[in-house]
Write a protein that holds these residues in place. Structure first.
Motif: not given
Length: 648
Positions: A535-551, A518-527
């Motif tokens: 948008g870039a801040s949300l995208l980078l945050g979404s990547r780290e969030h996915a790695r942290m959760l192991g998704i 969800v965060l990545g999709a919104l980040g891309y839409a904003l970009a």
């Protein structure tokens, strides 16, 4: 002296956890000395006695904890209730406050709270109580005494874990007193490795279960409990029946207790009861009915054991093997369905699809529409993630036909009607309603297949059904797919609002499984709509969030969005690096759709760097996958890029 030292440090804001092993009499003397000691004079002292069995007719687990906290919230009863709820809200948000209101027996009118399922409510109850305690510690330091910690059960265990993880920065001392009794039940709460541990001199192996091998008193208790009508009697009977040597009753009561715990979102307790039922079965004659019960219990363990350590997979495989040996096709299908879900969660998409198809064939032959719907949705979702969009669309259309059939008895259908909103409590975790799942995932398929109008229609239909039901996880899923369908169709401005709503819902209800996407999709839409920095801040945050959760399965798609956003920012080298990473991860996971989009992003980055030959090769790779997967939208973009690269 050790405890006094810990209390002095807690007053200064450096909390700690102390674990003391003491015999029952020594434990009582220690607590009495602490309560009347000058060192605790400025503390709010909470006593949380744990019991081997739930209290008959009294508050259990978190309700008892919530009422104990009222002594820390000054004022008359109504004011204390209000102060406690506000403390939970300050530390955990509105839904944490709503959870504490419910534990205190007060009604909650928060619209999102009403739309949570049972597992989500349990999470907020734990979070709300922990937040309230940590907030109240600002007013005065708190000493929590957990008596008989070895008997902690239910949701008290995750609450103690939450407090133990946060105690270092709080004016809180958590004192866990455990018994050395040899008859103490294994399990309970075990503090983390950083805990200071002490053993009081004279602790021995006595305790309340010293005469547990005498069956006569337990048989008398079982007979009395049979006449009791309080729900908690089941746990008491499950405990006393094996001690009385009544193994048939022990098995039946443990199974019933496991189902109660599972319905109350206490998976650890449920797994313990199911394991006890299996142990009781070992004492009974080998009959076909007992073999069927054994399969059902292994299937139940697959639902309730943690998936991270492989315990759930092993239990499901055991259930499947036993059902195959017995020739029980329905139980075979149930085990296969759970195996498919577990393999999908673990990222093994191809194995999940094969397993799901085997289950589906059995459900169809047995004419079981409700089970067919569930399996078709799992299969369609897996096929979508694998990039097999046309096949997924066909599967999901079949599910849609069954969902629309009034004869299909499913909680998902009932929950769409507000009169049956309570049925959402039967859903567990980040699970959306069947009708919403079908329409949402079909929307993504139609968008990829090049039909943006139908995709948006289906996504809006999913959102309407989710809004009608009030189910929060369904609303988040529908908003995500409405935004995603708009992104795939190039309607970037149209994607922003539903994705913002999806972010708000997933953050509020802590829907972790969806948050990175969800965060990545919104980040891309904003970009794409000009807000490159946000948008870039949300995208980078979404990547780290996915790695942290192991998704892992979401990472390729997020990396593709990051790569495309980098190109918009004039950073082709970042585009190339992230697109290559996305392509490799997608190919390794068998996610052909994500790989195709990654190859296209890579071609764009290479073209921007002036590497024309490599760009042509990459766009050809993307187009080849898109052609095989009928990805019309991607094919059109590949054709546009090929023309522009050819003209260079």
């Amino acid at each position: 002296m050790d405890i006094a030292d810990a209390l002095h440090r807690a007053e200064e804001g450096i909390g700690s956890v102390l674990a003391v092993t003491a015999a029952a009499e020594d434990s009582h003397r220690l607590i009495a000395a602490l309560v009347h000691s000058p060192v605790t004079a400025g503390f709010g002292v909470l006593r949380w006695p744990q019991s081997l069995l739930p209290p008959l007719g009294g508050p259990d687990d978190l309700e008892a904890v919530a009422h104990s906290l009222l002594t820390l919230a000054d004022g008359p009863t109504d004011d204390a209730h209000c102060n406690l709820v506000l403390a939970a809200e300050r530390g955990g948000g509105e839904l944490a406050g709503a959870a504490v209101r419910g534990l205190l027996g007060l009604p909650s009118l928060h619209p999102l709270w009403l739309g949570l399922d049972g597992a989500q409510r349990a999470d907020f109850q734990v979070e709300g109580l922990a937040a309230a305690i940590l907030d109240l510690c600002y007013e005065r330091p708190v000493l929590i005494v957990v008596e008989n910690a070895q008997w902690a059960r239910g949701l008290t265990v995750p609450l103690l874990d939450a407090l133990g993880n946060a105690v270092e920065d709080a004016r809180l001392c958590l004192l866990a007193i455990g018994s050395p009794a040899s008859g103490a039940r294994p399990g309970g709460w075990t503090p983390s490795g950083t805990t200071r541990r002490m053993v009081l001199p004279g602790a021995d192996g006595g305790g309340p279960d010293a005469h547990a091998d005498d069956p006569a008193p337990h048989a008398i208790l079982v007979r009395a409990l049979r006449r009791d009508r309080r729900p908690e009697r089941i746990e008491w009977m499950a405990h006393h029946a094996p001690l009385a040597g009544d193994w048939a009753l022990a098995c039946a009561c443990a199974r019933h207790a496991g189902r109660r715990a599972e319905a109350d979102c206490r998976p650890a307790d449920a797994a313990r009861h199911y394991a006890d039922a299996l142990d009781a079965l070992d004492r009974l004659p080998a009959t076909r009915r007992h073999a069927q019960r054994r399969i059902d219990l292994w299937t139940a363990l697959a639902r309730t054991r943690p998936s991270a350590d492989g315990g759930a997979i092993k239990a499901a495989e055991k259930a499947h093997a036993l059902a195959e040996d017995l020739g029980d096709r329905m139980r075979t299908a149930r085990a296969l369905s759970i195996l498919a879900s577990l393999r999908w969660v673990g990222g093994n998409l191809s194995a999940a699809q094969r397993t799901g198809l085997r289950a589906l064939r059995i459900w169809r032959q047995s004419e079981s529409p409700r089970q067919q719907v569930q399996t078709l949705i799992k299969l369609g979702r897996g096929l979508t993630e694998a990039g097999r969009f046309r096949h997924a669309d066909t599967v999901l259309r079949a599910a849609a036909g069954l969902v629309a059939d009034p004869a299909t008895d499913s909680a998902a259908n009932l929950a769409v009607d507000p009169a049956h909103q309570r049925e959402t409590r039967r859903l567990h975790g980040p699970t959306a309603l069947a009708s919403v799942c079908v329409a949402a995932h079909r929307a993504r398929c139609r968008a990829e297949l090049g039909d943006p109008e139908d995709a948006l229609r289906l996504a809006q239909e999913a959102l309407a059904q989710a809004e009608h039901s009030g189910h929060a996880a369904s609303r988040a899923l529908a908003c995500l797919h409405l935004g995603w369908a708009a992104l795939t169709g190039g309607r970037y401005a149209q994607a922003v609002d539903p994705l913002k709503r999806a972010v708000a819902i997933t953050e509020t209800i802590r829907l972790h499984a969806c948050q990175p996407l969800v965060l990545g999709a919104l980040g891309y839409a904003l970009a794409r709509t000009g807000a490159l920095s946000d948008g870039a801040s949300l995208l980078l945050g979404s990547r780290e969030h996915a790695r942290m959760l192991g998704i892992r399965r979401h990472e390729p798609q997020i990396l593709v969005w990051i790569a495309e956003a980098a190109l918009l920012s004039g950073q082709p080298e970042d585009t190339v690096r992230n697109a290559r990473d996305a392509a490799e991860k997608a190919a390794g996971a068998g996610q052909a759709g994500d790989e195709a989009w990654a190859r296209l992003a890579l071609a764009r980055g290479l073209a921007a760097q002036g590497n024309v030959d490599a760009a042509r090769s990459s766009v050809d790779d993307a187009a080849g996958i898109a052609a095989r997967r009928s990805m019309a939208s991607l094919l059109a973009q590949c054709a546009d890029l090929r023309r522009s690269v050819t003209s260079l």
